[in-house]
Design an enzyme around this catalytic site. Sequence first.
Site, PDB file in Angstrom:
ATOM      1  CB  SER A 195      48.090 -17.437 -41.879  1.00 38.42           C
ATOM      2  OG  SER A 195      48.745 -17.044 -40.710  1.00 38.42           O
ATOM      3  CG  ASP A 392      50.738 -23.967 -38.335  1.00 39.20           C
ATOM      4  OD1 ASP A 392      51.777 -23.342 -38.060  1.00 39.20           O
ATOM      5  OD2 ASP A 392      49.616 -23.428 -38.408  1.00 39.20           O
ATOM      6  CG  HIS A 449      51.481 -21.344 -41.156  1.00 41.76           C
ATOM      7  ND1 HIS A 449      50.431 -21.325 -40.268  1.00 41.76           N
ATOM      8  CD2 HIS A 449      51.450 -20.141 -41.785  1.00 41.76           C
ATOM      9  CE1 HIS A 449      49.802 -20.160 -40.346  1.00 41.76           C
ATOM     10  NE2 HIS A 449      50.396 -19.434 -41.268  1.00 41.76           N
TER      11      HIS A 449
END
Length: 475
Positions: A195, A392, A449
């Site tokens: 991320s 994601d 994610h």
Amino acid sequence: MRCSSFVTWLGLSLATLVGAAPAATKDKRYLVERDGTNYTVFEHAATGAKLEFVTNSGICETTPGVNQYSGYLSVGTNMNMWFWFFEARNNPSTAPLATWFNGGPGCSSMIGLFQENGPCQFYNGASTPSNNTHSFNNYANMLYVDQPIGVGFSYGTDSVTSTVTAAPYVWKLIQAFYAQFPQYESREFGIFTESYGGHYGPEFAYYFEDQNNGIANGTIKGDKIDLIALGINNGWYDPVLQYKAYITYSYNNSYKALISQSQYNSYLSTYTSKCVPALNSCASSGSNSACESAENTCYNGIEGPLSEVGNFDVYDVREPSNDPYPPETYATYLANPSVTSAIGAKATYAECPDAPYEKFSSTGDDSRSFLTQLSDVVQSGIQVVIWAGDADWICNWYGGEAVANAISYSGASAFDAAALKPYTVNGVQGGTFKTGGNLSFLRVFGAGHEVPYYQPAVALQVFEQTMQKKVLSST
């Protein structure tokens, strides 16, 4: 918040970071007992840093004979950074060392530990953890770090306002860790993150290499970190490339179209006329105000509206916005006084608190590209894998592939031109990938994610191959 975006030392000496070194010339180690919990304390004479930790709490890692340590490193006055270390389950005396950082900015690495790749998980939302057979510590000694201060179990004064100002404190933690645990100092070292780790990973790796160079030429004192690998899944690296990828992914992904052709054209017009000029202004001026303005412009024009075009989870487009997975039950577990006492935690757990995030936002850090640092890391010969779960939305695989193709290194042209091919684990396809030199890109099928949660066997194979200084290959 994207949880779960060549700098020098910036004038920060070791003494500045950790306070003036004490008069003592020797390290100190001693035991203390507090509220029924036994702590080992290590005072590092060279920097004034102090480690205080619990040994073998019995929490999470239950494999017989596998040691674990959890506690704090004081990186400055009232600056206490939480770490949790797990020995490798196999050959710990020779296994490499890897660190894991979650993103945010301002999210705890306990997310990765308990929801993704640590020794235990809360399967199906259970209230207590169970063994994770695909834990990254199957292969490597693993160190999970809550940074900056104020995130997770870390507590005290938070002076970090950007990715660049975060890096020196992470370096200090590793230096003090080596001093307390010298048996790991000579090990090959990897950084894995996700991320906002698209910012953290390149900058931390670049900073570590810069410090290593300073140690080699005698301008800096410290222990060389033998950095051999950098892995980033579903990262936020470069806003120019990745704001456009929001539009592409929303219109054309494997699961559900979120916008029409006319909406696609409209968002692309906004991107070209408003978002890109604002990001270019950030890049050219480097000012906090220009970068913060760019973040607001691109969010309000693209990311924000697109995230609300339908009832979907931005971390897993297949699910509604109230998707309960990965389970959050680990956070309840970490609020249990018996657990926090056992592991030596002194603060109330905060998964993604607002304060650290707002400091990053005030400097426009999200709008700053780390593609240059990432290119430098690849050019240095470090093994790099850029990978992404294809369900994601928030840091989607289209953006990840665009970043990988934009990395500047000797093999860039061939890498850009290469087609994706099937990536298999024991004959089962888990995605598509390509490699070139020391760089690999992987699109992971059926993963949101937090890739290791959704595809644990794929994730462990990616981790092992990268830590073996190999490009990805099918098995």
